[in-house]
Design an enzyme around this catalytic site. Structure first.
Site, mmCIF file in Angstrom:
data_model
loop_
_atom_site.group_PDB
_atom_site.id
_atom_site.type_symbol
_atom_site.label_atom_id
_atom_site.label_comp_id
_atom_site.label_asym_id
_atom_site.label_seq_id
_atom_site.Cartn_x
_atom_site.Cartn_y
_atom_site.Cartn_z
ATOM 1 N N PRO A 189 8.216 11.406 62.330
ATOM 2 C CA PRO A 189 7.542 12.370 61.454
ATOM 3 C C PRO A 189 6.787 13.428 62.265
ATOM 4 O O PRO A 189 6.163 13.121 63.275
ATOM 5 C CB PRO A 189 6.570 11.511 60.645
ATOM 6 C CG PRO A 189 6.559 10.167 61.274
ATOM 7 C CD PRO A 189 7.705 10.049 62.207
ATOM 8 N N GLU A 190 6.882 14.656 61.823
ATOM 9 C CA GLU A 190 6.129 15.747 62.441
ATOM 10 C C GLU A 190 4.984 16.142 61.509
ATOM 11 O O GLU A 190 4.801 15.559 60.444
ATOM 12 C CB GLU A 190 7.060 16.924 62.743
ATOM 13 C CG GLU A 190 8.059 16.591 63.859
ATOM 14 C CD GLU A 190 8.648 17.833 64.515
ATOM 15 O OE1 GLU A 190 8.029 18.917 64.428
ATOM 16 O OE2 GLU A 190 9.721 17.715 65.115
ATOM 17 N N HIS A 216 7.901 -6.531 57.276
ATOM 18 C CA HIS A 216 7.263 -5.399 57.969
ATOM 19 C C HIS A 216 6.171 -4.705 57.154
ATOM 20 O O HIS A 216 5.742 -3.626 57.518
ATOM 21 C CB HIS A 216 8.282 -4.352 58.447
ATOM 22 C CG HIS A 216 9.469 -4.931 59.145
ATOM 23 N ND1 HIS A 216 9.345 -5.702 60.281
ATOM 24 C CD2 HIS A 216 10.794 -4.862 58.873
ATOM 25 C CE1 HIS A 216 10.567 -6.093 60.672
ATOM 26 N NE2 HIS A 216 11.455 -5.602 59.835
ATOM 27 N N ARG A 276 9.533 -0.965 63.538
ATOM 28 C CA ARG A 276 9.566 -0.922 65.011
ATOM 29 C C ARG A 276 8.176 -1.047 65.624
ATOM 30 O O ARG A 276 8.044 -1.173 66.836
ATOM 31 C CB ARG A 276 10.260 0.357 65.466
ATOM 32 C CG ARG A 276 11.731 0.370 65.052
ATOM 33 C CD ARG A 276 12.403 1.682 65.377
ATOM 34 N NE ARG A 276 12.464 1.905 66.818
ATOM 35 C CZ ARG A 276 12.884 3.029 67.368
ATOM 36 N NH1 ARG A 276 13.265 4.031 66.593
ATOM 37 N NH2 ARG A 276 12.917 3.184 68.670
#
Ligand SMILES: [Zn+2]
Length: 283
Positions: A2-3, A100, A119
């Site tokens: 994500p930016e 998760h 992750r």
């Protein structure tokens, strides 16, 4: 990854579920993500009211009435899910607990905000709100690209004499906060600047043109994220990933979109990352 616009969209997406509400229960299902969670994180969150939601670079900052601020970093694969809450016109029921789901914030009105990260490159930390700018992840970050202290004079001073490619300079978080690979490619295309051009060798007029273009590219992407929230119907309540229209990014071999240009977009690798550009329009 994500930016800045995606992080802004996630922050606005969790706002209705969190703003002004009390964290009735903080469920912390493991001791760490990328780094260990702060000591007693669940206890420190529980019972606190959310007084503000902000963003600094790619970090979401949740101010609490306890005097602490919760920092959330999505990392590579972190996802925020909202349930028990309407987003846009759609109500999202609570999903079954999923693998998760590392942190679940149960709000006092039955909304839930879940941080899911397969992750585990994401992060959460707590810090005194008053000392926020001293946090080790934040203290060396440059000005916000949409803020007032980022202007032509500032950028010209930072690029002056620099031998690094302009692409690397704009990705340097100490120069400007939150710009990533995708949006730097788009900015350089609109500015007509080759990504490999040395930052210190660009005319002051072209450097000045970068500032409004950076703001324009980010503002457009944030607006696209905002409209994705209004029409938000993903059943699991995941936030922040919306359809983008890029002019050069990921368009290797496709026709340049500049009128009267008949060249194809090319890709080069700089510092391990792909740069997309038009060899005719960008010099
Ligand atoms: Zn072109």
């Amino acid at each position: 990854m994500p930016e800045l616009p995606e992080v802004e969209t996630v922050k606005e997406g969790i706002r209705p579920a969190m703003s002004g509400k009390i964290i009735a229960k903080a469920e912390v299902n493991r001791p760490d993500l990328r780094w260990p969670f702060p000591e007693n994180m669940a206890d420190r969150l529980t019972g606190s009211r959310v007084t503000a939601l902000r963003r600094r670079s790619k970090y979401i900052l949740v101010d609490l009435d306890s005097g602490e601020t919760l920092l959330i970093h999505l990392g590579m694969s972190g996802r925020m899910l909202v349930s028990g809450q309407k987003i846009g016109a759609f109500h999202h029921p609570h999903p079954a607990p999923a693998k998760h789901d590392h942190v679940v914030l149960h709000m006092d009105d039955d909304s839930r905000v879940t941080f899911n990260d397969a992750r585990r490159f994401g992060a959460m930390d707590l810090m005194p709100t008053a000392a926020q700018e001293d946090h080790w992840l934040i203290r060396d970050i440059g000005p916000e690209p949409l803020g007032n202290s980022f202007d032509e004079d500032y950028l010209a001073a930072k690029l002056k004499g620099r031998n690094t490619p302009i692409k690397s300079a704009l990705l340097d978080q100490r120069i400007v906060a939150g710009l990533g690979n995708i949006y730097v490619c788009e900015v350089l295309y609109r500015a007509g600047i080759h990504p490999a051009r040395k930052a210190g060798k660009i005319s002051s007029k072209r450097v000045a043109s970068l500032v409004p273009l950076i703001r324009q590219v980010l503002t457009e992407a944030i607006a696209a994220g905002g409209s994705s929230l209004r029409d938000y119907r993903q059943s699991d309540g995941e936030l922040g990933y919306f359809q983008h229209v890029f002019q050069v990014y990921d368009r290797e071999g496709a026709a340049c979109l500049t009128p009267d240009c008949d060249r194809k977009i090319r890709r080069i690798v700089q510092s391990g990352r792909s740069s997309f550009f038009c060899p005719q329009c960008q010099r």
